[in-house]
Scaffold this motif. Structure first.
Motif, mmCIF file in Angstrom:
data_model
loop_
_atom_site.group_PDB
_atom_site.id
_atom_site.type_symbol
_atom_site.label_atom_id
_atom_site.label_comp_id
_atom_site.label_asym_id
_atom_site.label_seq_id
_atom_site.Cartn_x
_atom_site.Cartn_y
_atom_site.Cartn_z
ATOM 1 N N PHE A 49 0.823 -1.205 0.000
ATOM 2 C CA PHE A 49 0.000 0.000 0.000
ATOM 3 C C PHE A 49 0.858 1.257 0.000
ATOM 4 O O PHE A 49 0.480 2.287 -0.573
ATOM 5 C CB PHE A 49 -0.943 -0.008 1.198
ATOM 6 N N ARG A 50 1.996 1.181 0.650
ATOM 7 C CA ARG A 50 2.909 2.321 0.623
ATOM 8 C C ARG A 50 3.343 2.612 -0.813
ATOM 9 O O ARG A 50 3.404 3.769 -1.240
ATOM 10 C CB ARG A 50 4.123 2.025 1.498
ATOM 11 N N ALA A 51 3.634 1.557 -1.573
ATOM 12 C CA ALA A 51 4.046 1.724 -2.967
ATOM 13 C C ALA A 51 2.903 2.249 -3.838
ATOM 14 O O ALA A 51 3.101 3.124 -4.686
ATOM 15 C CB ALA A 51 4.561 0.399 -3.517
ATOM 16 N N ILE A 52 1.694 1.716 -3.625
ATOM 17 C CA ILE A 52 0.550 2.113 -4.449
ATOM 18 C C ILE A 52 0.137 3.546 -4.159
ATOM 19 O O ILE A 52 -0.041 4.368 -5.077
ATOM 20 C CB ILE A 52 -0.625 1.146 -4.228
ATOM 21 N N ASP A 53 -0.042 3.883 -2.890
ATOM 22 C CA ASP A 53 -0.477 5.237 -2.542
ATOM 23 C C ASP A 53 0.532 6.293 -2.987
ATOM 24 O O ASP A 53 0.155 7.382 -3.432
ATOM 25 C CB ASP A 53 -0.708 5.351 -1.033
ATOM 26 N N TRP A 54 1.816 5.961 -2.882
ATOM 27 C CA TRP A 54 2.850 6.914 -3.291
ATOM 28 C C TRP A 54 2.770 7.185 -4.794
ATOM 29 O O TRP A 54 2.964 8.309 -5.243
ATOM 30 C CB TRP A 54 4.220 6.369 -2.891
ATOM 31 N N THR A 55 2.440 6.167 -5.566
ATOM 32 C CA THR A 55 2.359 6.346 -7.021
ATOM 33 C C THR A 55 1.050 7.021 -7.413
ATOM 34 O O THR A 55 1.009 7.797 -8.374
ATOM 35 C CB THR A 55 2.535 5.004 -7.729
ATOM 36 N N HIS A 56 -0.022 6.759 -6.701
ATOM 37 C CA HIS A 56 -1.254 7.516 -6.937
ATOM 38 C C HIS A 56 -1.033 9.004 -6.676
ATOM 39 O O HIS A 56 -1.591 9.858 -7.374
ATOM 40 C CB HIS A 56 -2.378 6.979 -6.041
ATOM 41 N N MET A 57 -0.233 9.307 -5.663
ATOM 42 C CA MET A 57 0.127 10.705 -5.415
ATOM 43 C C MET A 57 0.812 11.297 -6.652
ATOM 44 O O MET A 57 0.547 12.445 -7.035
ATOM 45 C CB MET A 57 1.044 10.792 -4.189
ATOM 46 N N HIS A 58 1.674 10.520 -7.284
ATOM 47 C CA HIS A 58 2.365 11.021 -8.475
ATOM 48 C C HIS A 58 1.373 11.283 -9.605
ATOM 49 O O HIS A 58 1.517 12.256 -10.351
ATOM 50 C CB HIS A 58 3.439 10.026 -8.907
#
Length: 438
Positions: free
Chosen positions: A112-121
């Motif tokens: 989830f850390r990886a997914i949310d960080w990329t959604h932020m991008h």
């Protein structure tokens, strides 16, 4: 939908404790004058994006809490939930993954850390293109700034290298779970393909419109999604290069980051749907894949090395080529399979065996189960028609990889890698009906 959410959230409260305590640190988005521009200027599109991310979040817990034997009913039920949320409920804010998947958050926080960080991008780059106050020829420098922040500030950033590189590093094709999601949950999988069509198309819709015409082009894309794409869904995951070639040339790093996220979604769902491993084994494999597809120093050198199948498609259209299962992702995986075969076959395949081998491969690249398709994963199906095929223990085990095979595939790709794509010029701002030809 409320009943479905209540069931999942209640199950999350009653679920067993997490495998191990993980520090749930987060990194904030980069401040800039553009923050919030997409939300305020294109709110309908923002809410579509939020609804698509609701699907991505809740689907984790759907798979964790649903026995595979119930896959047909679960797929039908939650497809209705996803469509309703997208077309009727219309999320008003961007969700984080743990909001709708508390069970998975406790089992595998790192994904989830990886997914949310990329959604932020995603949000940052949409904002930059949406902000009228950023001159057209300044969009690229601001985007590069956002990419640099994304790659530097969080160790789970997706790689800016193309999928040709990261899929070889991940080496998932012959794992016992690969293709479970698309084959057993075809409605849910094709909903993901709608999402992974919409997200890239929005970028090129902004780029053909310039600073002033985006309302018209984004509204056209959203109508197209609701009236056609959601009904006659894509049968594959599109790569950025296929449907947003302009943005892929403007910021290949950002385009590849999104491809790596979208592919990660599918792999995660495959692992969660698979019932042959324990929670500990699944977590080990999830984290291995997250790391393999993460940014590694030197990945930038490969960022522009990918083909452009369709140089300038109109993002407001939905041609037949976008609907089929044949595309760049299938091409990459077929190429990888051809690279692996010499190391897996004691004797080369011939005649009918080879024909049936590639027939099963095509079936597994297509959502659902086709007539004549063997059940299970790609590996299970191929073993049915080529029982002499051998895999290393590491190549099949959770959390492990056959590094010799990975190195062999990467070396092979580097020898045949395509030339770099040319940058997308931003010196002349386009306007509707007068797009600058490049």
């Amino acid at each position: 939908m409320r009943a479905a959410l209540l069931f999942l959230l209640t199950a999350g409260i009653l679920a067993e404790p997490a495998l191990a305590v993980e520090q749930m640190n987060k990194v904030s988005y980069l401040r800039g004058p553009y923050n919030g521009a997409f939300f305020h200027r294109h709110n309908d599109s923002f809410r579509i994006s939020a609804a698509l991310h609701f699907y991505h979040g809740i689907q984790h817990d759907v798979l964790v809490l649903s026995p595979l034997e119930n896959h047909a009913e679960v797929d039908r039920r939650y497809n209705r939930v996803f469509v309703d949320f997208l077309t009727e409920r219309k999320a008003g804010t961007e969700p984080t993954m743990d909001l709708y998947a508390p069970v998975t958050a406790r089992k595998a926080w790192k994904i989830f850390r990886a997914i949310d960080w990329t959604h932020m991008h995603h949000e940052q780059t949409y904002d930059i293109l949406s902000d009228r106050d950023i001159a057209w020829n300044e969009k690229k420098p601001w985007t590069d700034r956002a990419v640099a922040w994304y790659l530097e500030k969080n160790p789970v950033a997706r790689s800016p290298a193309p999928l040709e590189v990261t899929m070889r590093r991940a080496a998932v094709m012959m794992k016992p779970y690969f293709t479970y999601y698309r084959n057993y949950y075809p409605r849910s999988a094709t909903f993901a393909y709608v999402a992974h069509w919409w997200h890239p198309v929005i970028y090129d819709a902004q780029l053909i419109a310039g600073n002033d015409g985006q309302e018209e082009t984004l509204a056209a894309v959203n109508r197209l999604m609701r009236e056609k794409v959601l009904i006659d869904r894509p049968q594959r995951m599109h790569l950025s290069r296929e449907i947003m070639p302009r943005y892929s040339r403007l910021s290949p790093e950002s385009a590849n980051i999104f491809d790596n996220l979208h592919m990660l979604h599918g792999i995660i769902y495959d692992i969660l749907a698979y019932e042959g491993w324990s929670d500990e084994e699944k977590q080990a494999e999830l984290y291995r894949v997250v790391d393999a597809m993460s940014y590694q120093p030197g990945d930038e050198a490969y960022a522009r090395q990918f083909p452009i199948p369709h140089p300038a498609p109109d993002p407001r259209t939905y041609p037949e080529s976008m609907r089929t299962a044949d595309g760049e992702m299938s091409r990459i995986m077929r190429q990888m399979m051809q690279e692996m075969l010499p190391g897996m076959m004691v004797q080369p395949m011939t005649g009918e065996t080879e024909e049936r081998f590639w027939e099963q491969f095509r079936y597994k690249m297509t959502p659902g189960m086709q007539e004549g398709e063997h059940p299970g994963s790609l590996h299970e199906a191929l073993m049915k028609v080529a029982p002499g095929m051998k895999m290393s223990e590491a190549g099949m085990a959770p959390g492990k990889v056959d590094q010799m095979m990975v190195d062999m595939m990467l070396d092979g790709w580097k020898q045949k890698a395509p030339p770099e794509v040319a940058p997308w010029p931003m010196d002349i701002e386009p306007s509707l009906g007068k797009e600058v030809s490049r």
